[in-house]
Design an enzyme around this catalytic site. Structure first.
Site, PDB file in Angstrom:
ATOM      1  N   GLN A 250     -10.630   2.216  25.614  1.00  0.00           N
ATOM      2  CA  GLN A 250      -9.544   1.517  25.308  1.00  0.00           C
ATOM      3  C   GLN A 250     -10.300  -0.020  25.259  1.00  0.00           C
ATOM      4  O   GLN A 250      -9.605  -0.913  24.446  1.00  0.00           O
ATOM      5  CB  GLN A 250      -8.636   1.485  26.630  1.00  0.00           C
ATOM      6  CG  GLN A 250      -7.570   2.639  26.269  1.00  0.00           C
ATOM      7  CD  GLN A 250      -6.852   2.679  24.898  1.00  0.00           C
ATOM      8  OE1 GLN A 250      -5.955   1.825  24.794  1.00  0.00           O
ATOM      9  NE2 GLN A 250      -7.279   3.443  24.230  1.00  0.00           N
ATOM     10  N   HIS A 253     -11.165  -1.545  21.937  1.00  0.00           N
ATOM     11  CA  HIS A 253     -10.177  -2.078  21.009  1.00  0.00           C
ATOM     12  C   HIS A 253     -10.293  -3.625  20.740  1.00  0.00           C
ATOM     13  O   HIS A 253     -10.046  -4.019  19.545  1.00  0.00           O
ATOM     14  CB  HIS A 253      -8.728  -1.723  21.633  1.00  0.00           C
ATOM     15  CG  HIS A 253      -8.326  -0.225  21.273  1.00  0.00           C
ATOM     16  ND1 HIS A 253      -7.982  -0.050  19.799  1.00  0.00           N
ATOM     17  CD2 HIS A 253      -7.953   0.595  21.717  1.00  0.00           C
ATOM     18  CE1 HIS A 253      -7.562   1.126  19.905  1.00  0.00           C
ATOM     19  NE2 HIS A 253      -7.645   1.679  20.917  1.00  0.00           N
ATOM     20  N   GLU A 317       0.661   1.609  29.169  1.00  0.00           N
ATOM     21  CA  GLU A 317       0.745   2.364  27.711  1.00  0.00           C
ATOM     22  C   GLU A 317       0.387   3.537  27.868  1.00  0.00           C
ATOM     23  O   GLU A 317       0.931   4.574  27.688  1.00  0.00           O
ATOM     24  CB  GLU A 317      -0.076   1.398  26.781  1.00  0.00           C
ATOM     25  CG  GLU A 317       0.050   2.091  25.435  1.00  0.00           C
ATOM     26  CD  GLU A 317      -1.091   1.380  24.490  1.00  0.00           C
ATOM     27  OE1 GLU A 317      -0.580   1.574  23.179  1.00  0.00           O
ATOM     28  OE2 GLU A 317      -1.790   0.702  24.879  1.00  0.00           O
ATOM     29  N   HIS A 318      -1.248   4.076  28.397  1.00  0.00           N
ATOM     30  CA  HIS A 318      -1.826   5.130  28.401  1.00  0.00           C
ATOM     31  C   HIS A 318      -2.118   5.360  30.244  1.00  0.00           C
ATOM     32  O   HIS A 318      -2.641   4.342  30.748  1.00  0.00           O
ATOM     33  CB  HIS A 318      -3.116   5.255  27.899  1.00  0.00           C
ATOM     34  CG  HIS A 318      -2.869   5.000  26.349  1.00  0.00           C
ATOM     35  ND1 HIS A 318      -3.395   3.903  25.734  1.00  0.00           N
ATOM     36  CD2 HIS A 318      -2.616   5.736  25.252  1.00  0.00           C
ATOM     37  CE1 HIS A 318      -3.331   3.748  24.609  1.00  0.00           C
ATOM     38  NE2 HIS A 318      -2.747   4.881  24.089  1.00  0.00           N
ATOM     39  N   ASP A 351      -4.530   9.449  21.136  1.00  0.00           N
ATOM     40  CA  ASP A 351      -4.689   8.560  19.756  1.00  0.00           C
ATOM     41  C   ASP A 351      -4.784   9.218  18.351  1.00  0.00           C
ATOM     42  O   ASP A 351      -4.432   8.645  17.397  1.00  0.00           O
ATOM     43  CB  ASP A 351      -5.938   7.856  20.094  1.00  0.00           C
ATOM     44  CG  ASP A 351      -5.769   6.530  20.788  1.00  0.00           C
ATOM     45  OD1 ASP A 351      -4.580   6.274  21.206  1.00  0.00           O
ATOM     46  OD2 ASP A 351      -6.590   5.812  21.087  1.00  0.00           O
ATOM     47  N   HIS A 410      46.377  -0.696  18.904  1.00  0.00           N
ATOM     48  CA  HIS A 410      45.834   0.573  19.117  1.00  0.00           C
ATOM     49  C   HIS A 410      46.722   1.763  19.308  1.00  0.00           C
ATOM     50  O   HIS A 410      46.556   2.736  19.180  1.00  0.00           O
ATOM     51  CB  HIS A 410      44.619   0.429  20.196  1.00  0.00           C
ATOM     52  CG  HIS A 410      43.353  -0.178  19.743  1.00  0.00           C
ATOM     53  ND1 HIS A 410      43.417  -1.561  19.310  1.00  0.00           N
ATOM     54  CD2 HIS A 410      42.024   0.170  19.733  1.00  0.00           C
ATOM     55  CE1 HIS A 410      41.950  -1.843  18.936  1.00  0.00           C
ATOM     56  NE2 HIS A 410      41.363  -0.824  19.319  1.00  0.00           N
TER      57      HIS A 410
END
Length: 422
Positions: A250, A253, A317-318, A351, A410
């Site tokens: 990670q 990235h 996230e992970h 991924d 209504h």
């Protein structure tokens, strides 16, 4: 990586904060780009593409000949890998289809829900330092399964695997344009790029800001997203080299990525740290990864309960659970984009090719958002049908409620029908 021992719960918000740039400054830079594309269309796209990406925007989609050339440029091994990933991702997402189930809520009153693919969707695939052709699969496959009629893909990248994957998932048109200007083009439409109904895809903070700004104007987007992140909970059964490799997967990235390691065992943190230093130097992208590691932390906690509370507070996230009772711990996780269990389930599997989607909520948004799925590409339309006996049975309930809310029209709509059946 900074190692912290037994921080108090009061310190958690500060320790778990993500490294971010000023949102206000980014939005101030992005707003004029969106306005230019809205007002001047393809002319603005050409100028902005040249300025930011050194690309010549032709105003035309990538021609069929380029797709054929791209396929020929890819090795047989990579083709086979992409096709295997395609099959796994498709199988997992295909299982998310739900048959229409008609529910009779009371005699003569039937309700059901059907899924309809969003007609026009836009996929953004960043260029950057990594050609994310895997994201084409992650977004294109559910769009394909949902039956979206028009799938537009924008990317500044010319990597052949992106075109190969786009063709595999049935993308309608691909345009060589990137950045905030690509988001604007899909949001507003230009002479060449059609306006879509929903925009998907990752990107840097400028692309994310563009998505958030057009969302304020009514454009649907997949989710708020930011730099990639991973949290790992490891115990004495974890393999230190595996944990270090997952952290670095990670970190590579980008400098704004963040990784977090949590354990109740100080020795685990120490051995992982040594493995991380050893592996870091061998990475081609070690400079980017090293910057991300500086923003990251290893936290020693006293108990498993505290570890779980901290991980739920972080909402990664992970989330990798490298612990002996991984599945049991996973049942107690309430905030995470995607969870990976045990020593032999690397985050890289999700991924690329295990089948789950890698487009996930970051920056703590996993507290309220899910990752991309088949549902992301469809609308759920409810349908109801009421018979004469049904309206006789249900009508008085509707009349009473409408009258209590002072909505006489209504009530009248029901009363007329009841009167006609007497």
């Amino acid at each position: 990586m900074q190692i912290l021992s037994f921080p108090s719960r009061a310190e958690w918000p500060r320790l778990l904060a993500r490294p971010v740039q000023s949102t206000e400054a980014i939005e101030k830079a992005i707003a004029p780009i969106l306005e230019q594309v809205r007002n001047r269309g393809d002319q603005a796209l050409a100028e902005l593409s040249e300025k930011f990406d050194k690309l010549t925007y032709t105003g035309r989609p990538v021609p069929p000949a380029d797709f054929k050339a791209a396929e020929n440029q890819i090795s047989p091994e990579l083709k086979a890998a992409i096709q295997q990933a395609y099959q796994n991702i498709r199988k997992f997402h295909e299982a998310q289809r739900q048959p229409v189930e008609k529910i009779e809520t009371m005699p003569g009153v039937t309700c059901w829900r059907r899924s309809v693919g969003i007609e026009k969707v836009g996929l953004y695939i960043p260029g950057g330092t990594a050609p994310l052709f895997s994201t084409v699969l992650m977004l294109g496959i559910p769009a394909q399964l949902a039956g979206c009629k028009e799938v537009i893909l924008c990317t500044p990248s010319d990597h052949p695997a992106i075109l190969y994957a786009a063709q595999l998932v049935g993308v309608t048109k691909v345009f060589r344009v990137g950045g905030a200007q690509a988001i604007a083009a899909m949001a507003y439409g230009t002479e060449s790029i059609p306006k879509v109904y929903k925009i998907f895809g990752p990107g840097n903070q400028y692309v994310t800001s563009a998505k958030m700004l057009v969302a304020k104007e009514g454009m649907a987007i997949d989710m708020p997203a930011g730099p990639s992140e991973v949290a790992i909970y490891a115990d004495e059964t974890a393999v230190p080299s595996f944990v270090a490799a997952d952290l670095l997967s990670q970190a590579e990235h980008g400098a704004d990525s963040q990784v977090l390691l949590v354990s109740t065992d100080k020795n685990v943190l120490s051995t992982v740290h040594l493995a991380l230093i050893s592996q870091l130097e061998r990475l081609p992208r070690h400079e980017l990864a090293a910057q991300a590691i500086k923003n990251s932390k290893a936290i020693l906690v006293e108990t498993e309960d505290e570890a779980i509370d901290l991980l739920n507070a972080y909402a990664a996230e992970h989330l990798i659970l490298s612990v002996s009772n991984a599945e049991t711990v996973a049942e107690r996780i309430t905030n995470a984009g995607s969870i990976f269990l045990g020593n032999y389930t690397p985050e890289s599997a999700g991924d690329y090719a295990s089948g789950t989607n890698h487009t996930l909520p970051t920056n703590g948004f996993a507290r309220a958002y899910s990752g991309v799925s088949l549902d992301s590409f469809v609308k759920k339309i409810t349908v109801q049908s009421i018979t004469e006996d049904g309206i006789k049975a249900l009508g008085p309930t509707i009349e009473a409620m409408a009258e209590a809310e002072s909505l006489e029209a209504h009530k009248h709509a029901v009363s007329l029908r009841l009167a006609s059946l007497q």
